[in-house]
Design an enzyme around this catalytic site. Structure first.
Site, PDB file in Angstrom:
ATOM      1  N   ASP A 196       1.291   9.248   7.776  1.00 18.21           N
ATOM      2  CA  ASP A 196       0.222   8.604   7.020  1.00 18.21           C
ATOM      3  C   ASP A 196      -0.720   7.943   8.035  1.00 18.21           C
ATOM      4  O   ASP A 196      -0.472   7.934   9.250  1.00 18.21           O
ATOM      5  CB  ASP A 196       0.788   7.599   6.012  1.00 18.21           C
ATOM      6  CG  ASP A 196      -0.194   7.378   4.856  1.00 18.21           C
ATOM      7  OD1 ASP A 196      -1.400   7.658   5.025  1.00 18.21           O
ATOM      8  OD2 ASP A 196       0.241   6.913   3.783  1.00 18.21           O
TER       9      ASP A 196
HETATM   10  C1  NOJ Z   1      -3.286   6.396   3.253  1.00 22.22           C
HETATM   11  C2  NOJ Z   1      -2.556   6.733   1.998  1.00 22.22           C
HETATM   12  O1  NOJ Z   1      -1.311   6.059   1.979  1.00 22.22           O
HETATM   13  C3  NOJ Z   1      -2.321   8.212   1.797  1.00 22.22           C
HETATM   14  O2  NOJ Z   1      -1.845   8.403   0.486  1.00 22.22           O
HETATM   15  C4  NOJ Z   1      -3.568   8.996   2.046  1.00 22.22           C
HETATM   16  O3  NOJ Z   1      -3.330  10.364   1.824  1.00 22.22           O
HETATM   17  C5  NOJ Z   1      -4.040   8.741   3.452  1.00 22.22           C
HETATM   18  N1  NOJ Z   1      -4.320   7.319   3.630  1.00 22.22           N
HETATM   19  C6  NOJ Z   1      -5.290   9.534   3.815  1.00 22.22           C
HETATM   20  O4  NOJ Z   1      -6.380   9.020   3.161  1.00 22.22           O
END
Ligand code: NOJ
Length: 771
Positions: free
Chosen positions: A298
């Protein structure tokens, strides 16, 4: 409905895919993946020509443009692409933008390896569908799959290859704002939804070489939904038994459905952050589940291992790679440190090669080496985005996602006559209708509740409006949550807003109050410590109630809210989540009875926050409370009952359904036998309607304590007025299996109970024994 729409609805129906029956979560037998010798040979040859730097470049994922969801942003993206430092980019789309990025990789880098282009397509791309919690409330796997299929058609035509979805985190704490992004609290339903989403994105044949597919990314691996106290990014500490039986099944189901990638989560798990967790990313994911795709982190999660207390970023890069991470999102720790770590002997060439290989295989499977543009063109984009049948599907699926929580004295459906007072801060909002993660959805094309009521009722109804309250009384929070939005903060004193609303309401025949949360109050980083209606909305409802007019609540929100006063005092309550592009039309269809609601909630609604975490499949304990509250020396509260306000699986209809007692084919089954459960369901009311019949199981005697009920099957059936149908469910011994204390997947002989009903509370039981 006018003729155009009727035709479009028929087309949308025809677009529905072959009935994907929800398979049972399967046992942990290793999956057999098709090997592809051609791919192997291609990647071997390519890697044979790559330098170390080029390999590390493939592991780097950068973000461009907007929608920054973390503390850092990617700089010098173009220059880095040209230097060969980038494997993928996310947060931009359109054929032109995709082409421009791809051309840089193809023209300026030595080996011309195409970029992987990703985006948070979570519940639609241009045509927006209900938020995932609403999608799950349809209990309609064809609808769920169709929404993902349409998202894939649009996203792929917009130059995207990879979507950060499905989010399959089981969530049982509504304080956590991200509950809206998943399918709710139940592993069985969650597994069905996860598999349906993957099928939708990757196509019915799971052939990613088809240019109208996108690769799914299962997230957030793992257990992110169990963050302590519902506070985002917080610690997770959980027994393996609970993981395997309750939290892991949806991830596994998505992988079994063929998902090409996995995103590691922000949280730690029993002390080891997911992104550095070798047990999770290698032993479980790859060895036990035979996952063959790639793992991305993430946002900035490698670097955040430092804040977790695992050491500096250089060490974090080692830990993440060695745990099984292949791609580093935004933080650039791999790019900065892996070469040096290799020199120092902290990571091996084989570990870097392996990650690089997985990235190249993903690109190969997507057909990017054959056509790095995957057939994008302005013409294709123009012909794909927002096609009438997509819009019709969005309206249809939105209607299916709505849940009728209360309806006294047949307040609903509304008559198309007289005067409606439309009150509330969400009544006119187009932007909130789309929910969070609105991808490329254009809020200016979203249908607000007010517009929907006008579209469906036309001039037959007089609509009067007052805002009545701001969404929150906190101006600073309002501005933050409404950033770029179209809502305005009414600076007049709260009492004046309420007085104005009451004055409008007193001239009407019925009040429709659109209250709840803004889209910005739900999703990532939106935990709430109080889950009642925010701001002065409850005060507004109390004042409206005092007018004596029928009071209909249209709730827009992303989590179960505490609604005790509302449940006691409103005449009708319709839960609408954030219903997507066609939300206003869909809600109006239900309010005026053009569609009979059939959605059922997939998260328990508590009476008060103190009951949280609350879920239907709890354990019995040694001292189960049989009666009401304050059952002395029993597992209960002094001040509230254990029972929730609305149980899992609950939802009303404009008609009523009556269930017979379930009958079983046998009283005792052997380990190779199947048990058939039949039950009759009758529509005993005055309208045609759909019902979701749910089957639950209880294992009464086991080597470990087992939940009081577990969902093991469901069927959604249409019953005409007065019609009766006999439904058949089949249970095999696999359905009776669970992970025991040694994490073996077993069925243990003994007594079981099977329950069937219209929600997890109102069921009828039958008994059987497993020999
Ligand atoms: C953080 C989020 O937790 C995740 O769900 C998302 O896909 C990513 N950022 C990318 O934006």
């Amino acid at each position: 409905m006018n003729r155009f729409y009727r035709v479009v609805f028929l087309l949308a129906g025809a677009l529905q895919l072959a009935a994907p029956l929800c398979a049972q979560p399967s046992d942990p037998r290793a999956l057999t993946h098709r090997e592809d010798p051609k791919m192997q040979a291609f990647v071997d040859e390519l890697m044979g020509r790559m330098t170390l730097e080029e390999k590390i470049g493939q592991l780097n994922l950068l973000a461009v443009g907007f929608d920054v969801t973390g503390p850092v942003v990617s700089k010098d993206v173009d220059a880095n692409i040209r230097r060969g430092n980038v494997g993928g980019v996310f947060n931009t789309y359109t054929p032109a933008a995709a082409r421009q990025l791809q051309e840089q990789a193809l023209k300026a880098t030595r080996l011309k390896i195409p970029l992987l282009l990703g985006f948070d397509v979570v519940h639609g791309h241009r045509t927006m569908f209900p938020m995932p919690l609403g999608l799950a409330a349809t209990w309609d796997m064809q609808a769920v799959e169709q929404s993902a299929r349409i998202a894939a058609e649009e996203a792929s035509a917009d130059g995207l290859h990879w979507v950060f979805s499905p989010m399959v985190d089981i969530a049982r704490d509504p304080r956590w704002g991200r509950v809206v992004e998943g399918a709710g609290e139940d592993p069985y339903l969650g597994s069905c939804v996860a598999a349906a989403m993957v099928r939708g994105y990757q196509g019915p044949d799971n052939d990613l070489a088809q240019p109208n597919t996108v690769m799914a990314c299962v997230k957030h691996f793992a257990l992110y939904g169990a963050a302590e106290a519902g506070r985002d990014y917080n610690t997770v500490d959980m027994s393996r038994q609970r993981m395997y039986n309750e939290y892991l099944p949806p991830y596994k189901a998505a992988i079994e459905a063929g998902a090409g990638s996995v995103m590691s989560s922000f949280n730690d798990i029993n002390g080891i952050p997911a992104t550095a967790n070798r047990w999770l990313l290698t032993d479980l994911l790859r060895r036990q589940w035979s996952f063959r795709g790639f793992v991305a982190t993430d946002y900035n999660a490698v670097n955040e291992l430092t804040a977790h207390g695992l050491g500096d970023e250089q060490r974090a890069a080692t830990l993440a790679l060695r745990a099984g991470v292949d791609m580093d999102m935004v933080g650039e720790a791999f790019l900065k440190y892996l070469a040096d770590n290799l020199k120092k002997g902290l990571v091996s060439p084989a570990e870097i090669d392996q990650a690089c290989r997985r990235m190249l295989e993903a690109k190969y499977r997507l057909g990017l080496f054959r056509d790095p543009y995957r057939g994008i063109s302005d013409k294709r984009a123009h012909q794909t985005m927002g096609r009438p049948e997509f819009v019709a599907a969005s309206r249809d699926i939105a209607r299916r996602s709505l849940v009728l929580l209360k309806n006294e004295r047949q307040t609903l459906p509304l008559r198309k006559a007289g005067t409606i007072a439309l009150i509330g801060p969400l009544a006119r909002s187009q932007r909130d209708m789309l929910g969070s993660w609105k991808a490329a959805g254009d809020w200016q094309q979203a249908v607000s509740l007010e517009q929907g009521l006008r579209n469906v009722a036309g001039s037959a109804v007089k609509l009067m409006y007052a805002q009545g309250a701001n969404l929150t009384a906190d101006r600073r929070l309002f501005d933050q949550l409404n950033a770029g939005g179209e809502l305005t903060f009414d600076v007049r004193p709260a009492e004046e807003l309420i007085r104005e609303a009451v004055q409008v309401a007193s001239q009407a025949d019925v009040i429709v109050a659109a209250v709840g949360e803004s889209a910005g109050m739900t999703g990532e980083a939106t935990s709430r410590a109080d889950i009642g209606l925010p701001g002065r909305q409850l005060a507004l409802l109390k004042a409206l109630k005092a007018t004596g007019k029928p009071l209909v609540l249209v709730l827009m929100n992303g989590r179960p809210l505490t609604l005790t006063w509302e449940d006691e005092n409103a005449d009708a309550i319709l839960e609408t989540w954030f219903a997507g592009s066609q939300g206003g039309n869909a809600i109006a269809d239900v309010l005026f009875g053009a569609y009979n609601p059939a959605g059922k909630i997939t998260m328990t609604f508590p009476r008060v926050l103190g009951q949280v975490p609350i879920y239907y499949s709890h354990k019995n304990t040694g001292r189960p409370a049989l009666g009401d509250q304050n059952d002395k020396y029993k597992s209960s509260y002094l001040d509230v009952p254990n029972a929730p306000l609305y149980p899992f699986g609950f939802g009303l209809s404009y008609t009523t359904f009556t269930y017979g007692k379930p009958t079983l084919s046998k009283a005792t089954i052997g380990p190779a036998e199947t048990l058939t459960v039949t039950v009759t369901v009758q529509n005993t009311g005055n309208a045609d309607g759909e019902e979701v019949a749910q089957l639950y199981l209880r294992d009464l005697v086991g080597s470990i304590s087992r939940p009081v009920k577990e969902l093991k099957g469901f069927q959604k059936v249409l019953l005409k007025r007065g019609e009766r149908k006999t439904l058949t469910f089949r249970l095999s011994v696999d359905d009776l299996k669970f992970y025991n204390d040694d994490l073996q997947f077993v069925a243990e002989p003994g007594a079981f109970q099977v329950f069937v009903g219209g929600n997890s509370r109102d069921v009828q039981a039958a008994d059987f024994t497993l020999e």
